[in-house]
Design an enzyme around this catalytic site. Sequence first.
Site, PDB file in Angstrom:
ATOM      1  CD  GLU A   1      45.307  46.810  30.589  1.00 13.43           C
ATOM      2  OE1 GLU A   1      45.246  47.475  29.544  1.00 13.43           O
ATOM      3  OE2 GLU A   1      44.429  46.006  30.929  1.00 13.43           O
ATOM      4  CG  ASP A   2      43.768  45.967  34.620  1.00 11.09           C
ATOM      5  OD1 ASP A   2      42.774  46.488  34.063  1.00 11.09           O
ATOM      6  OD2 ASP A   2      43.954  44.746  34.614  1.00 11.09           O
TER       7      ASP A   2
ATOM      8  CE1 TYR B   1      44.918  41.162  29.106  1.00 16.03           C
ATOM      9  CE2 TYR B   1      42.591  41.335  28.612  1.00 16.03           C
ATOM     10  CZ  TYR B   1      43.744  41.868  29.162  1.00 16.03           C
ATOM     11  OH  TYR B   1      43.715  43.075  29.777  1.00 16.03           O
TER      12      TYR B   1
ATOM     13  NE  ARG C   1      40.435  47.378  37.293  1.00 11.71           N
ATOM     14  CZ  ARG C   1      39.773  47.101  36.195  1.00 11.71           C
ATOM     15  NH1 ARG C   1      38.551  47.460  36.045  1.00 11.71           N
ATOM     16  NH2 ARG C   1      40.340  46.478  35.157  1.00 11.71           N
TER      17      ARG C   1
ATOM     18  CE  LYS D   1      44.154  45.420  26.943  1.00 15.17           C
ATOM     19  NZ  LYS D   1      43.236  45.908  27.925  1.00 15.17           N
TER      20      LYS D   1
ATOM     21  CG  ASN E   1      34.713  40.287  31.912  1.00 16.18           C
ATOM     22  OD1 ASN E   1      33.989  39.565  31.283  1.00 16.18           O
ATOM     23  ND2 ASN E   1      35.196  41.419  31.434  1.00 16.18           N
TER      24      ASN E   1
ATOM     25  CG  ASP F   1      41.760  48.514  26.418  1.00 18.04           C
ATOM     26  OD1 ASP F   1      41.176  48.934  25.400  1.00 18.04           O
ATOM     27  OD2 ASP F   1      41.592  47.364  26.864  1.00 18.04           O
ATOM     28  CG  ASP F   2      41.447  49.154  32.219  1.00 16.14           C
ATOM     29  OD1 ASP F   2      41.391  48.015  31.765  1.00 16.14           O
ATOM     30  OD2 ASP F   2      42.463  49.638  32.740  1.00 16.14           O
TER      31      ASP F   2
HETATM   32  P1  NAD Z   1      35.274  49.737  38.956  1.00 15.68           P
HETATM   33  O1  NAD Z   1      35.669  49.062  40.210  1.00 15.68           O
HETATM   34  O2  NAD Z   1      36.012  50.948  38.520  1.00 15.68           O
HETATM   35  O3  NAD Z   1      33.710  50.136  39.055  1.00 15.68           O
HETATM   36  C1  NAD Z   1      32.699  49.325  39.619  1.00 15.68           C
HETATM   37  C2  NAD Z   1      31.457  50.195  39.806  1.00 15.68           C
HETATM   38  O4  NAD Z   1      30.365  49.360  40.165  1.00 15.68           O
HETATM   39  C3  NAD Z   1      31.572  51.252  40.907  1.00 15.68           C
HETATM   40  O5  NAD Z   1      30.984  52.445  40.449  1.00 15.68           O
HETATM   41  C4  NAD Z   1      30.743  50.675  42.046  1.00 15.68           C
HETATM   42  O6  NAD Z   1      30.147  51.687  42.860  1.00 15.68           O
HETATM   43  C5  NAD Z   1      29.666  49.970  41.253  1.00 15.68           C
HETATM   44  N1  NAD Z   1      28.975  48.928  42.020  1.00 15.68           N
HETATM   45  C6  NAD Z   1      29.482  48.044  42.912  1.00 15.68           C
HETATM   46  N2  NAD Z   1      28.486  47.273  43.404  1.00 15.68           N
HETATM   47  C7  NAD Z   1      27.336  47.675  42.814  1.00 15.68           C
HETATM   48  C8  NAD Z   1      25.999  47.263  42.900  1.00 15.68           C
HETATM   49  N3  NAD Z   1      25.621  46.263  43.698  1.00 15.68           N
HETATM   50  N4  NAD Z   1      25.096  47.917  42.141  1.00 15.68           N
HETATM   51  C9  NAD Z   1      25.460  48.922  41.335  1.00 15.68           C
HETATM   52  N5  NAD Z   1      26.721  49.346  41.197  1.00 15.68           N
HETATM   53  C10 NAD Z   1      27.652  48.723  41.923  1.00 15.68           C
HETATM   54  O7  NAD Z   1      35.342  48.624  37.831  1.00 15.68           O
HETATM   55  P2  NAD Z   1      35.340  48.834  36.245  1.00 15.68           P
HETATM   56  O8  NAD Z   1      36.719  48.916  35.735  1.00 15.68           O
HETATM   57  O9  NAD Z   1      34.406  49.921  35.888  1.00 15.68           O
HETATM   58  O10 NAD Z   1      34.768  47.418  35.779  1.00 15.68           O
HETATM   59  C11 NAD Z   1      33.484  46.984  36.181  1.00 15.68           C
HETATM   60  C12 NAD Z   1      33.165  45.648  35.560  1.00 15.68           C
HETATM   61  O11 NAD Z   1      33.072  45.788  34.146  1.00 15.68           O
HETATM   62  C13 NAD Z   1      34.195  44.554  35.825  1.00 15.68           C
HETATM   63  O12 NAD Z   1      33.554  43.374  36.197  1.00 15.68           O
HETATM   64  C14 NAD Z   1      34.865  44.366  34.497  1.00 15.68           C
HETATM   65  O13 NAD Z   1      35.247  43.027  34.283  1.00 15.68           O
HETATM   66  C15 NAD Z   1      33.806  44.763  33.515  1.00 15.68           C
HETATM   67  N6  NAD Z   1      34.373  45.276  32.251  1.00 15.68           N
HETATM   68  C16 NAD Z   1      34.005  44.686  31.093  1.00 15.68           C
HETATM   69  C17 NAD Z   1      34.529  45.142  29.894  1.00 15.68           C
HETATM   70  C18 NAD Z   1      34.116  44.517  28.597  1.00 15.68           C
HETATM   71  O14 NAD Z   1      33.209  43.746  28.579  1.00 15.68           O
HETATM   72  N7  NAD Z   1      34.736  44.843  27.493  1.00 15.68           N
HETATM   73  C19 NAD Z   1      35.450  46.179  29.886  1.00 15.68           C
HETATM   74  C20 NAD Z   1      35.805  46.780  31.094  1.00 15.68           C
HETATM   75  C21 NAD Z   1      35.247  46.316  32.282  1.00 15.68           C
END
Ligand code: NAD
Length: 561
Positions: A245-246, A103, A156, A174, A418, A268-269
């Site tokens: 997913e995604d 993964y 995504r 997954k 990530n 899950d996201d």
């Molecule tokens: P997404 O694209 O839906 O959301 C990203 C958000 O960040 C948006 O609201 C965007 O406006 C904001 N953003 C972008 N640039 C920014 C900046 N400079 N300052 C502040 N905000 C900013 O993505 P997502 O699905 O919400 O995932 C976001 C991140 O979280 C990814 O990197 C993902 O890998 C990580 N994530 C981690 C886990 C975990 O640790 N378990 C789980 C899910 C997602």
Amino acid sequence: MAIEDQGAGGNIAHTGRDLLETPGLNRDAAFTASEREQLRLTGLLPWRVVPIEEQVELELEHLRRKGDDLERYIGLAALQERNQTLFYRVLIDHLEELAPIVYTPTVGQACREFSHVVRRPHGLWVTPDDMGHIPELLRNAAEGEVKLMVVTDNERILGLGDQGAGGMGIPVGKLALYTAGAGIHPSHTLPVSLDCGTDNPELLADSHYLGYPRPRLRGPEYEAFIEAFVEGVLEVFPRALFQWEDFKQHNAIRLLDRYRRRIASFNDDVQGTAAVVLGGILAELRHRGERLSDQRLVFLGAGAAGTGIARMAEEFMEREGTDPRELRRRVMVLDSRGLVFQGREALKEDTLPFAVPTPLLAELKMDSGPRHDLEEVVEKVSPTILVGVSGVAGSFTERAVRAMARGCPSPIVMPLSNPTLNSEATPEQIMLWTDGRAVVATGSPFPPVRVEGRDRVVGQANNVFVFPGIGLGAIVSRAREVTDGMLLAAAETLSRLVSQERLEAGAMYPNLQELRPISREIALAVARQARSEGVGQLCSDEALESAVDQEMWEPEYLPLA
Ligand code: NAD
């Protein structure tokens, strides 16, 4: 004698070469002398019988010898296609080492290079050309009764955007973790790619691209495509659990809200992330003897993950008794334009519920301009918990983290983006800027940080701590719906399972090697919650426990009858 499995066309007997080429039944050199004789395998294998423990060692030796992680990914995929039992044994016994290959992060690279590295594509592929006969495709794809599907539209993929057909790597990876973590048998699972085109120009220009080579469906055509697929699933596998997913943020939340009562499903996201992040925070707060309602949370990033976690945290605070009007002081979110507040331009529908009201903005002395960035928000709000889900490396600046440490003796800082290079700050930086007082958990794995001669463990908020258990719990309880209560039950159960020892070492999460017993407890809690909310089957705790244990497959070579 022959080994039988329940193929789509009924029982199929396998012997000889055909048996060695059936991944669910093959044991390679582990077939004993008498099995070889009875199954027409004599002469097809070298002389020595190799027990599974030794096969595991040999596979690991082979994997570790490979030059890079993408090669290891390809090697593991080949093993999965050759000998399923051995693949899962290797994965379960070495989860800490191999989960990052099967993964994230390695799977991301495999998705990108999918058309060039994948030999035998796996799972169900649905394109707009299939609209009229989706039930037939579902019947073709199923090896037996499908209990769990992981479904993506590839738009995504991790932090990598639109990967077209390559997105299939995610549902495949997954589901491997669902089997490793909660023992859901691979024959009951189905990875699905809703390949409705791609807007990734590199893929469209690649003459080897394997997917549907058209721009993405949008608007009513996209909606009709998703609807046709959901209808098909309800016709062919009405009891299957469906994991979204995604999908891109807006589609993710809208589709979840639209379908979650029609088909047992969760995302899950959004929801798995929320449960795992809340679970870690609650574990740390329990260790300190504090309540969530007394914290101030700031989220940098208001996408699928940020809004999902914020929603669940607010729900938990309300259950603790917080007045809903107080929530706006307790939870604040920032997106790429800074703090989300009422009247700000470019507010998205998903973030509106978190907008800071104008009087509160004035009270916090933040009514002076159109943009309020993280440093200003931290100065004015003094958060106790800071969560990074922005996808932007370095966005937890030194000034912001130092300001947080001034206002709080032991800040909880979670740079969750990530892959590793996108982390909002490294654990080492956070420890330095907080004089070692922070408790840090990350999205990607990081090594411990040495603080005053002691190793501080960096916990990983990995969704794998919750999704296998949520899936298993929903399956055994035959849940009609995956409710918010079931997800909260998963978060609370996880929080109780982080050991004192881990918490004292600074890790808000367990070790990955503890995943199976954790998934079992989460499944039981989720199933009990489904029962108490009237969406799952009514049966005793003992019956649920034995259903969970029966459903948890252990990959081993059982004696043949
Ligand atoms: P997404 O694209 O839906 O959301 C990203 C958000 O960040 C948006 O609201 C965007 O406006 C904001 N953003 C972008 N640039 C920014 C900046 N400079 N300052 C502040 N905000 C900013 O993505 P997502 O699905 O919400 O995932 C976001 C991140 O979280 C990814 O990197 C993902 O890998 C990580 N994530 C981690 C886990 C975990 O640790 N378990 C789980 C899910 C997602």
